[in-house]
Design a protein around this motif. Structure first.
Motif, PDB file in Angstrom:
ATOM      1  N   VAL A   3      30.206  45.473  50.109  1.00 27.94           N
ATOM      2  CA  VAL A   3      30.490  45.959  51.460  1.00 27.94           C
ATOM      3  C   VAL A   3      31.966  46.313  51.576  1.00 27.94           C
ATOM      4  N   LEU A   4      32.243  47.481  52.142  1.00 31.71           N
ATOM      5  CA  LEU A   4      33.603  47.847  52.525  1.00 31.71           C
ATOM      6  C   LEU A   4      33.682  47.766  54.042  1.00 31.71           C
ATOM      7  N   ALA A   5      34.586  46.929  54.538  1.00 32.61           N
ATOM      8  CA  ALA A   5      34.708  46.719  55.983  1.00 32.61           C
ATOM      9  C   ALA A   5      36.125  47.038  56.428  1.00 32.61           C
ATOM     10  N   ILE A   6      36.248  47.648  57.611  1.00 32.77           N
ATOM     11  CA  ILE A   6      37.570  47.924  58.177  1.00 32.77           C
ATOM     12  C   ILE A   6      37.567  47.642  59.674  1.00 32.77           C
ATOM     13  N   LEU A  18      33.778  42.980  49.818  1.00 29.14           N
ATOM     14  CA  LEU A  18      33.154  41.712  49.475  1.00 29.14           C
ATOM     15  C   LEU A  18      31.732  41.940  48.986  1.00 29.14           C
ATOM     16  N   ASP A  19      31.243  40.945  48.264  1.00 31.42           N
ATOM     17  CA  ASP A  19      29.839  40.967  47.876  1.00 31.42           C
ATOM     18  C   ASP A  19      29.175  39.732  48.466  1.00 31.42           C
ATOM     19  N   GLU A  56      30.227  53.000  44.544  1.00 30.59           N
ATOM     20  CA  GLU A  56      29.722  51.657  44.235  1.00 30.59           C
ATOM     21  C   GLU A  56      29.601  50.772  45.469  1.00 30.59           C
ATOM     22  N   ILE A  57      30.074  51.279  46.604  1.00 33.68           N
ATOM     23  CA  ILE A  57      29.917  50.538  47.860  1.00 33.68           C
ATOM     24  C   ILE A  57      28.504  50.773  48.397  1.00 33.68           C
ATOM     25  N   ASP A  58      27.822  49.681  48.740  1.00 33.37           N
ATOM     26  CA  ASP A  58      26.433  49.778  49.210  1.00 33.37           C
ATOM     27  C   ASP A  58      26.323  49.858  50.728  1.00 33.37           C
ATOM     28  N   VAL A  85      29.976  60.837  52.850  1.00 36.48           N
ATOM     29  CA  VAL A  85      30.253  61.452  51.547  1.00 36.48           C
ATOM     30  C   VAL A  85      29.318  60.920  50.466  1.00 36.48           C
ATOM     31  N   VAL A  86      29.064  59.608  50.495  1.00 39.61           N
ATOM     32  CA  VAL A  86      28.224  59.007  49.446  1.00 39.61           C
ATOM     33  C   VAL A  86      26.816  58.695  49.942  1.00 39.61           C
ATOM     34  N   ASP A  87      26.526  59.096  51.189  1.00 40.73           N
ATOM     35  CA  ASP A  87      25.202  58.914  51.781  1.00 40.73           C
ATOM     36  C   ASP A  87      24.737  57.462  51.704  1.00 40.73           C
ATOM     37  N   LYS A  88      25.575  56.579  52.236  1.00 40.08           N
ATOM     38  CA  LYS A  88      25.264  55.150  52.278  1.00 40.08           C
ATOM     39  C   LYS A  88      25.200  54.676  53.731  1.00 40.08           C
TER      40      LYS A  88
END
Length: 230
Positions: A3-6, A18-19, A56-58, A85-88
């Motif tokens: 997870v990418l969080a902001i 984080l994973d 690689e971010i889910d 952009v990465v369609d997530k």
């Protein structure tokens, strides 16, 4: 799952990866409101340091507010663009809920963010069986009204958020030993808390997409208020 969080809803700019087992990296900066200049470089530093590519971010998570109008727009525009952009998938998380999640306390947590003119953005949360429950929906109210509401609780209450630095004396005077104040490192936004919340919600089946993610301001912007006056 990674997870990418902001969160750029306040003076603090924070991002984390984080994973499901650990926080891989976190970058917090509490200096000024230059989020438009600093957010992307912050994300790049973390991703490069972890040797990760954005593909690689889910799951992407962003604070939806309340908070700074400009800050929220910058943060959500960034997280939505990356996800697009990465369609997530994406998830929006309440700024107040993420603040409350900072406190691993088996009781009531009341995050308060300064909304000026003796008002705060706030909500009331409680830990029940390891799950953070929202007892009072995020809102904006006079600090005295919030104190009066909290006075009816039998339990001790933990306050955190940037509003504690401003209203600590008023809260202590009226609530006495019932009020507990978080240490300063738990008073600011933390993307790691927001990211873990997003992962928990995802695992419980909550879903959103980047087209529908919008800020939750809880009040009109200054520009809107001035326009109505004219």
């Amino acid at each position: 799952m990674k997870v990418l969080a902001i969160d750029t809803s306040s003076m603090v700019a924070t991002c984390a990866v984080l994973d499901e087992e650990k926080v891989l990296g976190e970058y917090n900066l509490n200096q000024d409101m230059t989020h438009s200049e600093r957010l992307i470089p912050m994300i790049k530093v973390i991703m490069d340091s972890l040797n990760l590519k954005i593909e690689e971010i889910d799951l992407f998570a962003g604070a939806v507010g309340p908070g700074s109008f400009t800050g929220l727009r910058i943060g959500l525009a960034t997280i939505k663009s990356l996800a697009h952009v990465v369609d997530k998938p994406v998830l929006g998380i309440s700024t107040l809920e993420a603040l409350a999640f900072n406190i691993p306390f088996g009781g009531i947590v009341v995050p308060i963010m300064d909304a000026r003119r003796n008002r705060v953005f706030t909500g009331i949360y409680q830990w029940e069986n390891g799950i953070l429950i929202n007892r009072f929906e995020p809102t904006i109210m006079e600090i005295d009204e919030l104190i009066e509401k909290v006075q009816s609780f039998e339990e001790k209450v933990v306050f955190n958020g940037d509003g504690t630095a401003i209203y600590k004396d008023s809260i202590s005077e009226k609530l006495g030993s019932k009020a507990i104040f978080a240490p300063i490192h738990l008073n600011g936004a933390r993307a790691s808390s927001l990211g873990e919340l997003a992962m928990l919600k995802w695992n419980r089946g909550q879903r959103e997409n980047y087209f529908d993610l919008v800020p939750e301001y809880l009040r009109e912007s200054q520009a809107q208020r001035e326009y109505k006056k004219r």
